[in-house]
Design an enzyme around this catalytic site. Sequence first.
Site, PDB file in Angstrom:
ATOM      1  N   ASP A 127       0.809  -1.220   0.000  1.00  0.00           N
ATOM      2  CA  ASP A 127       0.000   0.000   0.000  1.00  0.00           C
ATOM      3  C   ASP A 127       0.842   1.271   0.000  1.00  0.00           C
ATOM      4  O   ASP A 127       0.326   2.360   0.263  1.00  0.00           O
ATOM      5  CB  ASP A 127      -0.965   0.009   1.203  1.00  0.00           C
ATOM      6  CG  ASP A 127      -2.172   0.905   0.967  1.00  0.00           C
ATOM      7  OD1 ASP A 127      -2.595   1.027  -0.194  1.00  0.00           O
ATOM      8  OD2 ASP A 127      -2.687   1.479   1.940  1.00  0.00           O
ATOM      9  N   ASP A 167      -4.710  -3.944  -5.014  1.00  0.00           N
ATOM     10  CA  ASP A 167      -4.045  -2.649  -5.232  1.00  0.00           C
ATOM     11  C   ASP A 167      -2.604  -2.783  -5.712  1.00  0.00           C
ATOM     12  O   ASP A 167      -1.984  -1.767  -6.057  1.00  0.00           O
ATOM     13  CB  ASP A 167      -4.051  -1.772  -3.963  1.00  0.00           C
ATOM     14  CG  ASP A 167      -5.442  -1.375  -3.523  1.00  0.00           C
ATOM     15  OD1 ASP A 167      -6.375  -1.500  -4.333  1.00  0.00           O
ATOM     16  OD2 ASP A 167      -5.603  -0.947  -2.369  1.00  0.00           O
ATOM     17  N   HIS A 205     -10.478  -0.870 -10.249  1.00  0.00           N
ATOM     18  CA  HIS A 205     -11.928  -0.718 -10.346  1.00  0.00           C
ATOM     19  C   HIS A 205     -12.263   0.306 -11.422  1.00  0.00           C
ATOM     20  O   HIS A 205     -11.381   0.974 -11.984  1.00  0.00           O
ATOM     21  CB  HIS A 205     -12.558  -0.335  -9.000  1.00  0.00           C
ATOM     22  CG  HIS A 205     -12.071   0.952  -8.415  1.00  0.00           C
ATOM     23  ND1 HIS A 205     -12.393   2.191  -8.927  1.00  0.00           N
ATOM     24  CD2 HIS A 205     -11.277   1.209  -7.336  1.00  0.00           C
ATOM     25  CE1 HIS A 205     -11.855   3.144  -8.212  1.00  0.00           C
ATOM     26  NE2 HIS A 205     -11.149   2.572  -7.247  1.00  0.00           N
ATOM     27  N   TRP A 208     -10.871   4.052 -11.469  1.00  0.00           N
ATOM     28  CA  TRP A 208      -9.449   4.260 -11.197  1.00  0.00           C
ATOM     29  C   TRP A 208      -8.676   4.386 -12.505  1.00  0.00           C
ATOM     30  O   TRP A 208      -8.616   5.456 -13.096  1.00  0.00           O
ATOM     31  CB  TRP A 208      -8.939   3.102 -10.342  1.00  0.00           C
ATOM     32  CG  TRP A 208      -7.633   3.335  -9.630  1.00  0.00           C
ATOM     33  CD1 TRP A 208      -6.728   4.331  -9.852  1.00  0.00           C
ATOM     34  CD2 TRP A 208      -7.107   2.537  -8.571  1.00  0.00           C
ATOM     35  NE1 TRP A 208      -5.663   4.215  -9.005  1.00  0.00           N
ATOM     36  CE2 TRP A 208      -5.866   3.128  -8.203  1.00  0.00           C
ATOM     37  CE3 TRP A 208      -7.534   1.405  -7.901  1.00  0.00           C
ATOM     38  CZ2 TRP A 208      -5.066   2.588  -7.192  1.00  0.00           C
ATOM     39  CZ3 TRP A 208      -6.737   0.881  -6.897  1.00  0.00           C
ATOM     40  CH2 TRP A 208      -5.524   1.463  -6.551  1.00  0.00           C
ATOM     41  N   TRP A 275     -13.207   6.697  -0.960  1.00  0.00           N
ATOM     42  CA  TRP A 275     -12.981   5.262  -0.784  1.00  0.00           C
ATOM     43  C   TRP A 275     -12.733   4.877   0.679  1.00  0.00           C
ATOM     44  O   TRP A 275     -12.763   3.696   1.024  1.00  0.00           O
ATOM     45  CB  TRP A 275     -11.776   4.803  -1.612  1.00  0.00           C
ATOM     46  CG  TRP A 275     -10.500   5.510  -1.237  1.00  0.00           C
ATOM     47  CD1 TRP A 275      -9.990   6.640  -1.798  1.00  0.00           C
ATOM     48  CD2 TRP A 275      -9.586   5.153  -0.194  1.00  0.00           C
ATOM     49  NE1 TRP A 275      -8.824   7.011  -1.179  1.00  0.00           N
ATOM     50  CE2 TRP A 275      -8.547   6.112  -0.188  1.00  0.00           C
ATOM     51  CE3 TRP A 275      -9.543   4.111   0.735  1.00  0.00           C
ATOM     52  CZ2 TRP A 275      -7.488   6.063   0.710  1.00  0.00           C
ATOM     53  CZ3 TRP A 275      -8.480   4.058   1.635  1.00  0.00           C
ATOM     54  CH2 TRP A 275      -7.465   5.027   1.602  1.00  0.00           C
ATOM     55  N   LYS A 302     -13.978  -7.881   0.488  1.00  0.00           N
ATOM     56  CA  LYS A 302     -13.684  -7.065   1.671  1.00  0.00           C
ATOM     57  C   LYS A 302     -14.742  -7.339   2.737  1.00  0.00           C
ATOM     58  O   LYS A 302     -15.940  -7.162   2.492  1.00  0.00           O
ATOM     59  CB  LYS A 302     -13.718  -5.584   1.301  1.00  0.00           C
ATOM     60  CG  LYS A 302     -13.656  -4.638   2.490  1.00  0.00           C
ATOM     61  CD  LYS A 302     -12.300  -4.643   3.178  1.00  0.00           C
ATOM     62  CE  LYS A 302     -12.268  -3.551   4.262  1.00  0.00           C
ATOM     63  NZ  LYS A 302     -10.950  -3.464   4.911  1.00  0.00           N
ATOM     64  N   GLU A 306     -15.132  -3.979   8.629  1.00  0.00           N
ATOM     65  CA  GLU A 306     -13.731  -3.668   8.870  1.00  0.00           C
ATOM     66  C   GLU A 306     -13.435  -2.283   8.303  1.00  0.00           C
ATOM     67  O   GLU A 306     -13.835  -1.951   7.193  1.00  0.00           O
ATOM     68  CB  GLU A 306     -12.813  -4.709   8.233  1.00  0.00           C
ATOM     69  CG  GLU A 306     -12.915  -6.079   8.873  1.00  0.00           C
ATOM     70  CD  GLU A 306     -11.904  -7.059   8.309  1.00  0.00           C
ATOM     71  OE1 GLU A 306     -10.941  -6.612   7.655  1.00  0.00           O
ATOM     72  OE2 GLU A 306     -12.075  -8.266   8.525  1.00  0.00           O
ATOM     73  N   ASP A 308     -11.649   1.032   6.664  1.00  0.00           N
ATOM     74  CA  ASP A 308     -10.709   1.306   5.573  1.00  0.00           C
ATOM     75  C   ASP A 308      -9.501   2.084   6.063  1.00  0.00           C
ATOM     76  O   ASP A 308      -8.498   2.189   5.357  1.00  0.00           O
ATOM     77  CB  ASP A 308     -11.396   2.109   4.472  1.00  0.00           C
ATOM     78  CG  ASP A 308     -12.485   1.326   3.752  1.00  0.00           C
ATOM     79  OD1 ASP A 308     -12.299   0.122   3.539  1.00  0.00           O
ATOM     80  OD2 ASP A 308     -13.523   1.928   3.413  1.00  0.00           O
TER      81      ASP A 308
END
Length: 334
Positions: A127, A167, A205, A208, A275, A302, A306, A308
Site C-alpha cells: 500500500d 491494489d 476498479h 481508477w 474510498w 472485503k 472492517e 478502511d
Amino acid sequence: MTRRNRRRRVWVVLLGVAAVAVIVGVVFAVSAAQRWFHTVTAQPPGIGTTLLAPAQSKAQQALDGGRVDAASEEATRFLAAQPTAYWLTPEQNPPGTAGGTVSDLLAQARSQDAVLSIVVYGLPERDCGNHSAGGLSPDAYRSWLSEIGGALKTAPDMDKVVILEPDSLALAGECGNLDERVVQLREAVHALEGPGTWIYLDGGHSGWLSPAEMASLISAVSVDDSIRGFATNVSNYRSTADEFDYAHAVSERLGGLHAVIDTSRNGRANAGEEWCNPPGQRVGDPGGTYGDDVVDTNLWIKPPGESDGPCHGGPAAGVWWPEAAVNLTDGLRE
C-alpha cells in the site's frame, strides 16, 4: 532340490510377480482416477457459489471475545454469518502460522461444502505507506507464500479462490515500483498455483485506471494459464453494473481473461471518488448472484464492518468497527 519343489518355487515366484503387478496396476489406476476426478470436478466460482463464512472473521472474533455491545450485536451476528473472503496478512497470520490457518479454513470449507476464498495481502512495501501499509521483507514474503501454497496443495480436490494482493498493480504506477511488483506477483502465482486453486490478480476498479492501462499492467505479469483472471472493486464501492462493464473492457484487451467482482459494500454505490469509510453505504448483493461469460461471479471480498482506515471516525485499516457494521446492514437485518 526335487523337480516337484522346483515347480512349487516357480509357482510361488510367478504368483508373487502377479501380485506385485496387480498392486502396481491398482496404484496407477487410483492415481489416474484421482487426476481425472480433480480435472473434471475443478470448477471456478460461478453463479450459485457459496463461500465459507470463516470462524476467524473479525465479526466472529468480536462475538467470541465478548467485545460486542447491545447496539451492534445484531449487525455483527449478521455479518459473521455471511460467506466472505478471509484476508491472510502477516500482521495476523505471520510466517510460521499462515499454513496452519489455511489448513483450518480448508477443514471448515470441507465440512460446510463451501468454497474457501482467501485474500493474500502481505507483499513488501504494501500500500506504499498508505492506511494499509505493512508487508514482509522480500525473503520473508517468499517463505510466507510457500507456506500458504503448501497448505492449499493439501486439498487438490477442493476449489479455492485466491485474490492476490489487492491494489498491487493499480497502485504500482503511483508508487513507482511496477518492475518489482511484476516480479513479486509472478513469484506469488507460482508459489500458490495448484489443482483447484483459482487465482485472480488485482484489477483495480472502474473509477481508477482505464481498461487499457489496467490490462497492460495485468499482462505485464505474464503468468499464462497459471491465473484465472483479475478481481475488481476490492474494498471499494462501485456499482455492480459499472464493474461488469469495466471487467469486460479489460478482459477484451487480455484475450478473454476472466474476472470476479467485489460486491461486499456496493449496495448503494454512491460514494463517488471517496474510498475511505464513506458514510451512508450498504452491503451489496451476496456472492454468487451474478455472472456471465467474462465475470465468473460476484463475491464478498472485503469483509463489511472492517475499517478502511482512520477517516470518518474509523479505527486503523482492517480493524473491526461496530458502527460501520450497523450502518452497512441498516434495514437488512431480520
